[in-house]
Each structure stands twice: as C-alpha cells, then as structure tokens.
Write an enzyme that holds these catalytic residues in place. Structure first.
Site, short mmCIF file in Angstrom:
data_model
loop_
_atom_site.label_atom_id
_atom_site.label_comp_id
_atom_site.label_asym_id
_atom_site.label_seq_id
_atom_site.Cartn_x
_atom_site.Cartn_y
_atom_site.Cartn_z
CD GLU A 142 31.01 34.52 42.23
OE1 GLU A 142 29.98 34.11 41.69
OE2 GLU A 142 32.03 33.81 42.39
CD GLU A 298 29.24 34.98 37.74
OE1 GLU A 298 29.15 33.78 38.12
OE2 GLU A 298 30.23 35.68 37.95
#
Length: 658
Positions: A142, A298
């Site tokens: 991320e 995710e």
C-alpha cells in the site's frame, strides 16, 4: 481462481502453524500473502538475518498445497533501523519527524532506507526465487497509504535533483512555475524546497510538481525492489497492492510496471451505496491493465477497525462483494487477514479465521465462498465488453484540487458521480486516462479535465472525428501541464470541437452552505430538467445546438447543455455539475444517441449485471428479493437457467451463449 489472505505466522507460536494449514485446506485456500510486515523478524539487526522460520512455514504451506505470494517486507522498517539511521525517517510539512511505532514511517527518497530495503530484498530474492511454493512476489505494501507526502531533508535533496532532470535549468523551472509572481524567482536549484509550511498559498506549479515527485519517488522504490527480484532469477509475476483510485500515487503511470494489478477494497457495510464503490474499484483495476486479470488482494471478512463505527458485514455480503470482483475481472479473492490478530492496532479487524473460532457465521461464509470459487470454470480476461469509458487523470486530480480556484472541487466525487449514474443505468464502463486509445468506445465521459494536455485534447478530437460521442463537463480545458492559463481565454483546445466559448466559471455557493448566494442552478429544456451545483459557467454558443438552458439565477437563459455534431461524431458540453437525476438524464441522452444498451434491461438500481466474456453475473445488493429474467447455463452448478429469484446479497453466475 486464487483464494486466501494475508498470513502473519510470526505473530503466533509455531505449534499453531500446522493447525493454520489444516484450516486453510478446509476453507479452500489456495494462496496466502506471506511476510508483509516481517522485516523485524527476518532481520533482527543490521547484520543479522533469520530466514529459517520462513523456510519452515513456506515448507508447511507447500506441503499443504497452498501457494505463497511472498512479500518483500519493506513496508515497515524495524526500530533498530531508524534508531541507527534517523535520517531515513519521514517528516511532515512543519518538519516534525514521523517516528517508528506505527508503520510506513520511512522517507521513500532516503538513500539509507533504499540501501537497507535493497539488502533485505536481495536476501529474500536470492533464497526464494526458485522456490516452487512462491507463485507471486508482493513488493512493499500500500505505497503512500498513511504517508501521503514526505517533506524531509532527504525529500528536499531528491526533489532538487528531480527538478533538474525535468527542467534542465532553473530558468525553465521559473518559467513553468511563473515565479515572478510574489517574488518567488529562483537563482539556483539549491534555493528550492519542498512546499513546507508557509504563511499563505503555495505556488500551484510547485504543488503540482511535488505531487508528481512524490508518486515518482514511490515508483522508484517499487522498481528498485522489482529489479532486484528479477536479477536474482525470479520468473514469477510481481505486484504491489493498489487502493482503488488513490490520489497520492499515479496508478495509470505505474500499471505498465506491474505484471498483475492487485487491489485493496474496504467499502462500509453500513453504506447502502457501498457496492458502487466496489464496482468502481473493479472497473478501474480491470482498466489499468486491459486483457490481464487482476487480484482482489485485500478485503475484510467482516468488520474493520478504523471507522468511528465498524459494522460487520451482513449475512451474504462477503460472498456478494467477492463475486462482484470476479465478475469485473478478478482471478483471485483474498482477505486481510487469515487469522485475526490477538494484539496490535488491528486486533479488532476481522479475519477469515475469527478470534471467536470456527463456530461463527464468518467462518461458515468463508468456507462456503472457498467452495464456490473452487467450482468456477476457467474465466476469460475482459474481452472489451464496455462501450463506454470515463476518463480519470491523476495529474489533473492533483491540479484541480490545488487551492485558490473559483470553487473547491472534489475530483474523485465528480468522477464517481458520472460513474454511479452509468452504474444505475446498468451500463458497463472502463476507466481510462485521457490519452488512452478510445476507438473501441461509443461514448466517452470526460469529467472536469481542468488540466488538459495537447496530446489529450487531440485524442478527444480524434475520438469524435471517428464517430464517437464525447461529453465534456464544466471546468475543463482551463490550464496546461504546468497549471498555467493558455493564451486566448479558457477552453481554447476544445472550443472548435464543442462550438462553445467559456467566458467565466460562475461559481455557486457550495451545497449545504449557510452563507448567502446561489447554491443551485436550475436547468431545463427538451424534456431535460435538473439542478446543478458548484459551477454554472457563462458560455456563449458559436456552433452548437442548445439542448437545455439555465432557468433563473445569474445565468438565466444561457446554454447549460449543448451538442456539436462533427462529422459522424458528437461533442456534448454541460456547464454545471448535475445532481444524480440530472447526470442520469444527460447520460440517457448520450446513450440513446450512441445506441448503448444496458448489460441487462429492467433491473432496479440496487441490482447490478456485469459481463466477463460469456459469464454474466447478476447481484442483488438491495434489501428485497428480486426476480431477474435471464437465460443460460448455471456457471456454479451446471444446468439450465430460465429466470432467477435473488434474495438480498444473492447472485447468479450465468454462462451466456456466444
């Protein structure tokens, strides 16, 4: 079809690992992401590495038939690193240091961080490049999520070098930024700093370039790690997880550097419109790398931990959101995380295996989803099903949200307004940069392209010239790539295409404001009536047909919605920001003119239908059961389908003929 989630065995004693593998097999897990936050365990000190535990868990997973998405573990440097080298820490705009104790506290441009990260990645790549369990490499995690912008001294030095490469000379930099304003002229690059805390507004050219620089520094980190992995002989695909339309990082620029796109998605279960966020994510990920399936890397199995109120997912919602991703091109459905943590900031974040154990609704739904995904046939990549494209441009996003504009505009919400309108009409769309190839589309929607390059403007004109239908919205074609006005007024590049001259932007008082002034602009004409907000531009028609005008207010009688026919194509212009109903009316006009039909007609707004080659997926995100007329073959259980009744969060996967 991969199925699994982030696995953090370092948080648990080794006697639990065999149980984890057994439960994974029970749930139908095929792949786990390993080592994402394991730097401190893999490298306890600068000159000490411990990978034997990693050997053991990778071996256990491999013996259990579970593949590994191996992370490089560089997302969170351990305390020993920042204590020894505090210069690698990031800083905020006031110069205050971001200390260790959380995550993502490093300065991406720091030479020390990059050296330490390179050493870690080299050790992992050399050891596991040929390991049969490793099927994917997961670089960092991320990028930019928590540290959107760094203002450290490392960033200062790197920014100066970045500017030298971009402009070549300080004179060219001064011209691009217009530094004669407010006596900002630079005599050398050594005088240039990041846009740190200042008494008043920063130079908009500097702000725009710093956004570019920030994205580039993060990309350099990714490329460094990717190249180390490749140099070690690894042939597995390499990815890093995106986060939908994330402002700090230019994913359109990054996408060619990834072998496979992966995404993290967390819509609020309490939001009845949250499923449109999931649809938007999926369409964007598919569009970033056309023809290549992507991974939902995710999502939450139930509740998250960071909202003021963290609602669990409703019964069936987990599977419905997962199938939504598959329908939009995903070849993998994974979660954060496998086993719910016992300690740390995210201990209340749900896992596939909840802290409450296997006698839970979450576990039963996880197991059922694994079985369904395992029964799916092989699915094709996207075959160009969409006939409509919406343009999303990161550099324009950065520029349009600079301060000191006629109105404060939330670019993503404006793009999402048009996306949601198309979604409610059950029309499938791609999301593309304005320089992408557009010839396969019938309709292109270009929301608020404030910063419009010459290349992009020429691309839009060519699209109309070949017979396409283009919608241009208010506050478009205002500045060049340096956030400077072009000579000759506003809209100079699209003026001939639209047949409209923009004289002023007509800012309105923001909706909901208690201050005086006009909040909305009414629009009416030719069966079209809606309310606009934020802007009501003063436009003058030169060579266009007026489809609707402003009624009342400052702009009374002026054109609000126009069309200019150019050859076999048409260029539409809307001079305000329509409300939801208005956006739907405008799109109905374009779709009717272009012959664009819904994926499946007659559906209510809370039911969506998506094509992925022969696979048609229909999902009911509403609270009432819905009858759907659809015929084909059941992709999950086989047999003929002749209409279905979808309960709330129910879905049907139907293989169509042809």
């Amino acid at each position: 079809m991969h199925y699994g989630g982030d696995y953090n065995p370092e948080q648990w004693p080794e006697d639990i690992w065999p149980e984890d593998v057994a439960r994974m097999r029970e749930a139908g897990v095929t792949m786990v992401s390993l080592g994402i936050f394991s730097w401190a365990r893999i490298q306890p000190s600068e000159h000490e590495f411990d990978v034997e535990w990693l050997d053991r868990i990778i071996g256990l997973l491999h013996d259990g038939g579970i593949a590994v998405d191996l992370a490089t573990a560089t997302a969170s440097p351990p305390p020993w690193a920042t204590v020894a080298y505090p210069e690698m820490l990031a800083a905020d705009e006031s110069g205050a240091t971001y200390w260790h104790g959380s995550r993502q506290h490093y300065a991406p441009s720091s030479p020390v961080y990059r050296r330490l990260a390179a050493g870690l990645v080299s050790r992992l790549a050399e050891r596991y490049a040929q390991h049969p369990a490793v099927v994917l490499w997961h670089v960092n995690n991320e990028y930019g999520c928590h540290l959107n912008v760094d203002y450290s001294d490392a960033a200062r030095d790197a920014f100066r070098n970045w500017l030298k490469k971009r402009y070549g000379s300080v004179e060219a930099l001064n011209e691009a930024w217009g530094t004669m304003f407010w006596s900002q002229r630079y005599g050398s690059f050594i005088e240039v700093f990041p846009p740190r805390r200042a008494p008043y507004s920063h130079n908009p050219g500097q702000l725009l370039d710093y956004r570019r620089f920030t994205s580039d520094m993060l990309l350099e980190c990714y490329l460094m790690e990717r190249d180390i992995i490749r140099a070690a002989g690894a042939t597995q695909p390499i990815t890093t997880n995106f986060m939908g339309a994330f402002k700090p990082v230019n994913y359109a620029q990054w996408a060619p550097e990834l072998d496979v796109i992966s995404d993290d998605l967390y819509p609020d279960p309490n939001d009845p419109e949250g499923f449109r966020e999931g649809a938007f994510h999926g369409d964007l990920m598919r569009s970033l790398k056309p023809g290549t399936p992507w991974l939902l890397m995710e999502q939450a199995s139930s509740a998250v931990n960071w909202r003021p109120s963290n609602a669990p997912k409703a019964p069936g919602q987990l599977a419905a959101q997962s199938m939504q991703a598959v329908a939009r091109g995903a070849d993998g459905v994974l979660f954060f995380q496998w086993r719910q943590s016992r300690a740390g900031s995210e201990k209340f974040h749900s896992g596939m295996l909840p802290h409450a154990g296997t006698d839970t609704r979450t576990w039963r739904e996880v197991v059922a989803l694994g079985a369904e995904l395992g029964s799916l046939p092989g699915l094709p990549a996207d075959e160009g099903s969409a006939r409509v494209a919406i343009l999303l441009d990161w550099e324009n996003w950065w520029a349009i949200e600079n301060p000191d504009h006629p109105a404060a505009l939330d670019y993503l919400s404006l793009v999402r307004g048009w996306y949601d309108a198309a979604h409610r009409l059950h029309v499938q769309v791609d999301l593309l940069p304005p320089t992408a190839r557009l010839e396969q589309y019938d309709v292109v929607i270009a929301p608020q392209l404030y910063l419009l390059t010459e290349q992009a403007a020429a691309n839009l004109a060519a699209f109309v010239g070949q017979g396409g239908h283009l919608l241009v919205t208010a506050f478009s074609d205002v500045v060049d790539e340096n956030d400077r006005f072009r000579s000759g007024g506003f809209g100079t590049q699209l003026r001939d295409l639209l047949g409209v001259v923009i004289e002023d932007f007509g800012a309105l008082v923001p909706p909901g404001s208690t201050g005086p002034g006009q909040q909305h602009a009414r629009v009416a004409g030719n069966g079209i009536a809606f309310a606009g907000s934020l802007l009501a531009e003063e436009a003058r028609v030169v060579d266009a047909e007026v489809l609707a005008r402003f009624v009342g207010g400052r702009e009374d009688g002026r054109p609000a919605f126009t069309v200019s026919n150019r050859g076999s194509g048409s260029a539409y212009y809307v001079a305000t920001v329509p409300d939801d109903d208005g956006a739907g009316l405008v799109l109905r006009t374009l779709f009717a003119a272009a012959g664009v039909e819904p994926v499946l007609p007659g559906l209510p707004p809370t039911v969506e239908a998506i094509r992925r080659g022969r696979l048609l997926t229909v999902i009911n995100h509403g609270t009432e059961a819905v009858d759907v007329e659809v015929r084909g073959e059941d992709a999950l259980g086989g047999g003929a389908v002749d209409g279905v009744v979808l309960q709330p969060f129910g879905y049907a996967l139907v293989l169509m003929e042809g």
